[in-house]
Design a protein around this motif. Structure first.
Motif, PDB file in Angstrom:
ATOM      1  N   GLU A  51       0.790  10.555   0.319  1.00  8.07           N
ATOM      2  CA  GLU A  51      -0.579  10.630   0.390  1.00  8.07           C
ATOM      3  C   GLU A  51      -0.796  11.730  -0.560  1.00  8.07           C
ATOM      4  O   GLU A  51      -1.668  11.835  -1.273  1.00  8.07           O
ATOM      5  CB  GLU A  51      -1.177  10.838   1.552  1.00  8.07           C
ATOM      6  N   VAL A  97      -0.510  11.341  -3.939  1.00 13.15           N
ATOM      7  CA  VAL A  97      -1.579  10.370  -4.558  1.00 13.15           C
ATOM      8  C   VAL A  97      -2.819  11.347  -4.791  1.00 13.15           C
ATOM      9  O   VAL A  97      -3.742  11.246  -5.971  1.00 13.15           O
ATOM     10  CB  VAL A  97      -1.691   9.161  -3.849  1.00 13.15           C
ATOM     11  N   LEU A  98      -3.266  12.188  -3.883  1.00 11.86           N
ATOM     12  CA  LEU A  98      -4.273  12.690  -3.653  1.00 11.86           C
ATOM     13  C   LEU A  98      -4.577  13.960  -4.777  1.00 11.86           C
ATOM     14  O   LEU A  98      -5.503  14.218  -5.350  1.00 11.86           O
ATOM     15  CB  LEU A  98      -4.498  13.293  -2.421  1.00 11.86           C
ATOM     16  N   VAL A 138      -8.790   6.099   1.689  1.00 12.35           N
ATOM     17  CA  VAL A 138      -8.699   7.603   1.591  1.00 12.35           C
ATOM     18  C   VAL A 138     -10.286   8.027   1.604  1.00 12.35           C
ATOM     19  O   VAL A 138     -10.862   8.867   2.231  1.00 12.35           O
ATOM     20  CB  VAL A 138      -7.924   8.151   0.503  1.00 12.35           C
ATOM     21  N   TRP A 196      -2.957   0.568  -4.791  1.00 13.86           N
ATOM     22  CA  TRP A 196      -3.888   1.778  -5.057  1.00 13.86           C
ATOM     23  C   TRP A 196      -5.203   1.597  -4.806  1.00 13.86           C
ATOM     24  O   TRP A 196      -6.032   2.555  -4.188  1.00 13.86           O
ATOM     25  CB  TRP A 196      -3.888   2.101  -6.645  1.00 13.86           C
ATOM     26  N   LEU A 209      -1.753   6.795 -11.683  1.00 14.48           N
ATOM     27  CA  LEU A 209      -0.889   7.053 -10.483  1.00 14.48           C
ATOM     28  C   LEU A 209       0.394   5.920 -10.745  1.00 14.48           C
ATOM     29  O   LEU A 209       1.491   6.824 -10.466  1.00 14.48           O
ATOM     30  CB  LEU A 209      -1.579   6.320  -9.419  1.00 14.48           C
ATOM     31  N   ILE A 215      -5.365   2.058  -0.838  1.00 16.43           N
ATOM     32  CA  ILE A 215      -5.183   3.388  -0.576  1.00 16.43           C
ATOM     33  C   ILE A 215      -6.378   4.227  -0.667  1.00 16.43           C
ATOM     34  O   ILE A 215      -6.642   4.959  -0.187  1.00 16.43           O
ATOM     35  CB  ILE A 215      -3.786   3.854  -1.358  1.00 16.43           C
ATOM     36  N   LEU A 216      -6.736   4.073  -1.918  1.00 17.33           N
ATOM     37  CA  LEU A 216      -7.755   5.006  -2.381  1.00 17.33           C
ATOM     38  C   LEU A 216      -9.081   4.595  -1.675  1.00 17.33           C
ATOM     39  O   LEU A 216      -9.663   5.425  -1.226  1.00 17.33           O
ATOM     40  CB  LEU A 216      -8.102   5.005  -3.914  1.00 17.33           C
ATOM     41  N   ARG A 254      -5.294  12.355  -7.844  1.00 15.24           N
ATOM     42  CA  ARG A 254      -6.749  12.178  -8.011  1.00 15.24           C
ATOM     43  C   ARG A 254      -7.458  13.322  -8.183  1.00 15.24           C
ATOM     44  O   ARG A 254      -8.377  13.387  -9.202  1.00 15.24           O
ATOM     45  CB  ARG A 254      -7.099  11.364  -6.741  1.00 15.24           C
ATOM     46  N   ASP A 255      -7.373  14.390  -7.286  1.00 15.19           N
ATOM     47  CA  ASP A 255      -8.083  15.532  -7.395  1.00 15.19           C
ATOM     48  C   ASP A 255      -7.752  16.456  -8.407  1.00 15.19           C
ATOM     49  O   ASP A 255      -8.442  17.460  -8.968  1.00 15.19           O
ATOM     50  CB  ASP A 255      -8.030  16.183  -5.947  1.00 15.19           C
ATOM     51  N   GLU A 296     -12.582  10.049   4.003  1.00 15.16           N
ATOM     52  CA  GLU A 296     -13.181  11.470   3.505  1.00 15.16           C
ATOM     53  C   GLU A 296     -14.644  11.108   3.650  1.00 15.16           C
ATOM     54  O   GLU A 296     -15.271  12.509   4.255  1.00 15.16           O
ATOM     55  CB  GLU A 296     -12.978  11.724   1.926  1.00 15.16           C
TER      56      GLU A 296
END
Lengths: 168, 364
Positions: free
Chosen positions: B179, B182-183, A39, A32, B207, A35-36, B186-187, A43
């Motif tokens: 992904e 996962v996003l 990401v 995690w 998660l 990955i986060l 998160r979002d 972003e």
């Protein structure tokens, strides 16, 4: 409810708790977080790129505006410089004219003065000359007259007569 | 050829095949419908329970013997010392196992201590076994699936993380599929429910719980027939972790809203405090029951309808049952994801309540 308690298996709970907590911790470290993070990084990168593009666009606009302003200023300056030059030119002409006038006036007045004095000198000379001439003539006349007694008397008579006429 | 087809129909197909083999046994054995009914019922009950060996399926051979296909799992007991032995000693619950001088027998998917090699389980009038129960930490079928999911998830997500590192933050392969999910967590789950400031702390748990519940639920729909989430122990464990995280991350405001609700007259505060306190327990309790009940109910209904295929024994009834089972199985696929989603959303919501900062409350 009773059935639920009966079905409850401590062993399963034990394994589930251990494995699940281990899974959370392991995945946190190995999955995690990386990955986060990636990401987020991606972003962030996209956001930054967009921001900088926006900034560049703004800067470009500013630059264009600046250019425009500079151009305007330059034009205005040129205009003013031209105007100044014209003014200076006019002033110089004006000044020159004035000065010339003055000079001319001065010269004229000087000339006039000179003429006047010359005239006066000439007049004086003329007067002297006339006086000399008159004296010479008078001398000559007197000499001739004195040589002739009658004529002298006659003259005196005439002169006296003129005198009285003048006095009348 | 088959690989090109999506996996879901194959799963369903296999699921049905499994039960067809059971159905055949019954067809040959019992002539009466009531027998079959009880057998289906028993099978469903058996399916909902944990077992000590990894049974794939069982069948009756020509000589009428019941054969089990599968493999044994280790049994770990704590009974005056650690005792580890293979579940094959129980012979699928039919025999008494002797380990280090003690005798154990499986009764309703639980291990009990019995007196001797021929010891029996003594039951009271409510069919509750009175025998002593040793502390049981066996690697049961469900535990083995948890281990499998554990390994699968670790493999999947650590590989995904590595692919990010290799490709400069762009996922490849599995990561591309995972992904968006996962996003999404998160979002759509963490951020709106917990808030921008705190959500990062809870991402790992959310998660993990989301994918764990989802994958485990999906495994429950495969013909291997393991349903981890219809064990109250598993859902209790998950709900307990949610409860503990909520309680330990509760800020001053959270506790203030529980014990001394602002903005209400003081007699109400006294009445509200125990209710609110009870609420903190009820919330995770509801989480536990919701997941457990949904998955259990889904399995019972689905299996009952599949069982009906063999009870009808005519083309029309069985065909309709098949169709119904098919639709229901698809619905269960949705439920598998939905329950994972609901569990995660509610957990996030509770975390959000615990860390919420009531700036606006100051104005009251």
């Amino acid at each position: 409810m009773g059935k639920l308690f009966e079905d409850f298996s401590l062993g399963l709970f034990f394994w589930q708790a251990i494995l699940f907590i281990a899974l959370i911790l392991l995945l946190k470290k190995f999955a995690w977080k990386p990955i986060l993070d990636s990401v987020n990084e991606r972003e962030e990168g996209i956001k930054n790129a967009l921001d900088s593009a926006e900034k560049a666009k703004l800067e470009m606009q500013n630059l264009q505006a600046d250019n425009q302003k500079l151009l305007k200023e330059a034009r205005a300056e040129r205009e003013s410089m031209l105007k100044e030059a014209r003014d200076i030119k006019n002033k110089m002409i004006e000044d020159a004219k004035g000065e010339a006038q003055d000079q001319a006036n001065k010269m004229i007045s000087q000339a006039q003065a000179a003429i006047e004095s010359e005239k006066k000198a000439a007049m004086a000379e003329l007067k002297n000359h006339v006086a000399g001439l008159s004296l010479e003539i008078a001398e000559k006349v007197v000499r001739t007259e004195l040589s002739n007694k009658n004529k002298q008397l006659e003259l005196v008579e005439t002169m006296l007569g003129e005198k009285s006429l003048n006095e009348a | 050829m088959r690989r090109k087809i999506s996996l879901k129909p194959i799963t369903l197909f296999l699921l049905l095949i499994t039960f067809v083999s059971y159905g055949k046994d019954e067809g040959e054995q019992g002539e009466h419908k009531t027998d079959k009914k009880t057998e289906v019922k028993e099978y469903i009950q058996h399916h909902l329970k944990d077992s000590y060996d990894f049974g794939l399926y069982s069948y009756t051979n020509d000589s009428g013997e019941l054969k089990h296909v599968g493999f044994p799992l280790p049994v770990i007991l704590w009974d005056n010392g650690l005792k580890i032995f293979s579940s094959s000693k129980f012979h699928h619950g039919e025999e008494v196992a002797e380990v280090g001088g003690s005798y154990y027998k499986v009764h309703h998917s639980k291990i009990y201590k019995v007196d001797g090699p021929n010891g029996e389980i003594i039951e009271d009038e409510n069919h509750h076994a009175l025998n002593e129960k040793p502390l049981d930490f066996s690697i049961t079928k469900n535990v083995s699936l948890i281990i499998l999911v554990f390994a699968m998830m670790f493999f999947m997500f650590s590989k995904m993380a590595k692919s990010y590192k290799k490709n400069n933050g762009v996922p490849t392969g599995m990561g591309r599929l995972l992904e968006p999910i996962v996003l999404y967590v998160r979002d759509e789950i963490a951020r709106p429910n917990i808030g921008e400031k705190h959500y990062k702390r809870y991402m790992s748990y959310l998660l993990t719980v989301f994918f764990f519940v989802w994958i485990v639920n999906l495994f429950g729909l495969t013909p291997i027939g393991m349903n981890v989430t219809n064990n109250i122990a598993v859902t209790l464990c998950l709900a307990l972790i949610t409860y503990l995280i909520t309680t330990f991350s509760g800020n001053k405001n959270y506790w203030k809203h529980i014990f001394w609700m602002p903005g209400v007259p003081w007699p109400m505060k006294i009445i509200l405090a125990p209710i609110e306190l009870l609420g903190t327990f009820i919330k995770p309790f509801a989480l536990m029951i919701r997941l457990y009940a949904n998955i259990t109910a889904g399995h019972v209904v689905l299996m009952s309808i599949i069982g009906m295929i063999f009870l009808f024994q005519n083309w029309l009834g069985s065909g309709l049952s098949f169709l119904l089972a098919f639709v229901l199985a698809i619905l269960e696929l949705l439920v598998a994801a939905l329950q994972a989603y609901i569990f995660t959303v509610l957990s996030a919501l509770y975390f959000g309540m615990a860390v919420e900062e009531h700036d606006h409350e100051e104005g009251h």
